[in-house]
Scaffold this motif. Structure first.
Motif, PDB file in Angstrom:
ATOM      1  N   TYR A 105      26.503  -3.282 -31.449  1.00 39.72           N
ATOM      2  CA  TYR A 105      26.245  -2.919 -30.064  1.00 39.72           C
ATOM      3  C   TYR A 105      24.468  -3.076 -29.856  1.00 39.72           C
ATOM      4  N   VAL A 106      24.300  -3.700 -28.829  1.00 42.12           N
ATOM      5  CA  VAL A 106      22.919  -3.743 -28.461  1.00 42.12           C
ATOM      6  C   VAL A 106      22.560  -3.282 -27.069  1.00 42.12           C
ATOM      7  N   CYS A 107      21.459  -2.463 -27.016  1.00 37.29           N
ATOM      8  CA  CYS A 107      21.030  -1.887 -25.718  1.00 37.29           C
ATOM      9  C   CYS A 107      19.958  -2.864 -25.273  1.00 37.29           C
ATOM     10  N   PRO A 108      20.118  -3.239 -24.088  1.00 36.94           N
ATOM     11  CA  PRO A 108      19.112  -4.082 -23.685  1.00 36.94           C
ATOM     12  C   PRO A 108      17.560  -3.305 -23.695  1.00 36.94           C
ATOM     13  N   HIS A 109      17.423  -2.040 -23.581  1.00 37.82           N
ATOM     14  CA  HIS A 109      16.094  -1.409 -23.380  1.00 37.82           C
ATOM     15  C   HIS A 109      15.774  -1.092 -25.171  1.00 37.82           C
ATOM     16  N   HIS A 110      16.810  -0.666 -25.783  1.00 40.29           N
ATOM     17  CA  HIS A 110      16.535  -0.112 -27.204  1.00 40.29           C
ATOM     18  C   HIS A 110      17.051  -0.977 -28.371  1.00 40.29           C
ATOM     19  N   GLY A 111      17.401  -2.147 -28.036  1.00 42.04           N
ATOM     20  CA  GLY A 111      17.726  -3.014 -29.275  1.00 42.04           C
ATOM     21  C   GLY A 111      19.166  -2.410 -29.750  1.00 42.04           C
ATOM     22  N   VAL A 112      19.433  -2.703 -31.253  1.00 39.88           N
ATOM     23  CA  VAL A 112      20.718  -2.384 -31.788  1.00 39.88           C
ATOM     24  C   VAL A 112      20.664  -0.786 -31.916  1.00 39.88           C
ATOM     25  N   PRO A 156      17.610  -5.605 -14.925  1.00 38.48           N
ATOM     26  CA  PRO A 156      18.012  -5.052 -16.396  1.00 38.48           C
ATOM     27  C   PRO A 156      19.286  -4.261 -16.004  1.00 38.48           C
ATOM     28  N   SER A 157      19.653  -3.802 -14.754  1.00 37.52           N
ATOM     29  CA  SER A 157      20.922  -3.055 -14.495  1.00 37.52           C
ATOM     30  C   SER A 157      22.081  -3.989 -14.366  1.00 37.52           C
ATOM     31  N   GLU A 158      21.939  -5.469 -14.544  1.00 38.25           N
ATOM     32  CA  GLU A 158      22.937  -6.299 -14.111  1.00 38.25           C
ATOM     33  C   GLU A 158      23.681  -6.132 -15.412  1.00 38.25           C
ATOM     34  N   SER A 159      25.039  -6.417 -15.344  1.00 36.92           N
ATOM     35  CA  SER A 159      26.116  -6.470 -16.456  1.00 36.92           C
ATOM     36  C   SER A 159      26.119  -7.350 -17.512  1.00 36.92           C
ATOM     37  N   THR A 160      25.114  -8.152 -17.429  1.00 36.09           N
ATOM     38  CA  THR A 160      25.040  -9.466 -18.614  1.00 36.09           C
ATOM     39  C   THR A 160      23.738  -9.354 -19.000  1.00 36.09           C
ATOM     40  N   HIS A 161      23.538  -9.801 -20.247  1.00 38.37           N
ATOM     41  CA  HIS A 161      22.322  -9.861 -21.069  1.00 38.37           C
ATOM     42  C   HIS A 161      22.389 -11.313 -21.778  1.00 38.37           C
ATOM     43  N   GLY A 162      21.649 -12.258 -21.394  1.00 36.72           N
ATOM     44  CA  GLY A 162      21.661 -13.557 -22.099  1.00 36.72           C
ATOM     45  C   GLY A 162      23.018 -14.283 -22.119  1.00 36.72           C
ATOM     46  N   GLY A 163      23.557 -13.821 -20.992  1.00 41.08           N
ATOM     47  CA  GLY A 163      24.765 -14.685 -20.697  1.00 41.08           C
ATOM     48  C   GLY A 163      26.038 -13.806 -21.406  1.00 41.08           C
ATOM     49  N   THR A 164      25.691 -12.736 -22.023  1.00 41.41           N
ATOM     50  CA  THR A 164      26.939 -12.198 -22.624  1.00 41.41           C
ATOM     51  C   THR A 164      27.286 -10.778 -22.000  1.00 41.41           C
ATOM     52  N   GLU A 165      28.365 -10.627 -21.333  1.00 39.75           N
ATOM     53  CA  GLU A 165      28.808  -9.404 -20.462  1.00 39.75           C
ATOM     54  C   GLU A 165      29.035  -8.084 -21.400  1.00 39.75           C
ATOM     55  N   THR A 166      28.404  -7.287 -20.768  1.00 43.77           N
ATOM     56  CA  THR A 166      28.333  -5.854 -21.619  1.00 43.77           C
ATOM     57  C   THR A 166      29.856  -5.378 -21.774  1.00 43.77           C
TER      58      THR A 166
END
Length: 49
Positions: free
Chosen positions: A33-40, A4-14
């Motif tokens: 803006y969506v947090c990978p842990h908390h959502g929107v 989860p600390s990687e700079s991508t999520h679902g192929g979308t860069e932070t």
């Protein structure tokens, strides 16, 4: 499982600011803006952003 600390999520860069709750890098999806842990966390209609 992906780290989860990687700079991508679902192929979308932070590309957004850090999450105010956990400091994780957020990614931008549509008008949010969506947090990978908390959502929107923020969206474009947020007057306090």
């Amino acid at each position: 499982m992906a780290d989860p600390s990687e700079s991508t999520h679902g192929g979308t860069e932070t590309s957004g600011p850090a999450c105010p709750l956990c400091e994780a890098g957020m990614y931008k999806r549509h008008c949010k803006y969506v947090c990978p842990h908390h959502g929107v966390v923020y969206d474009c209609s947020d007057p306090f952003r």
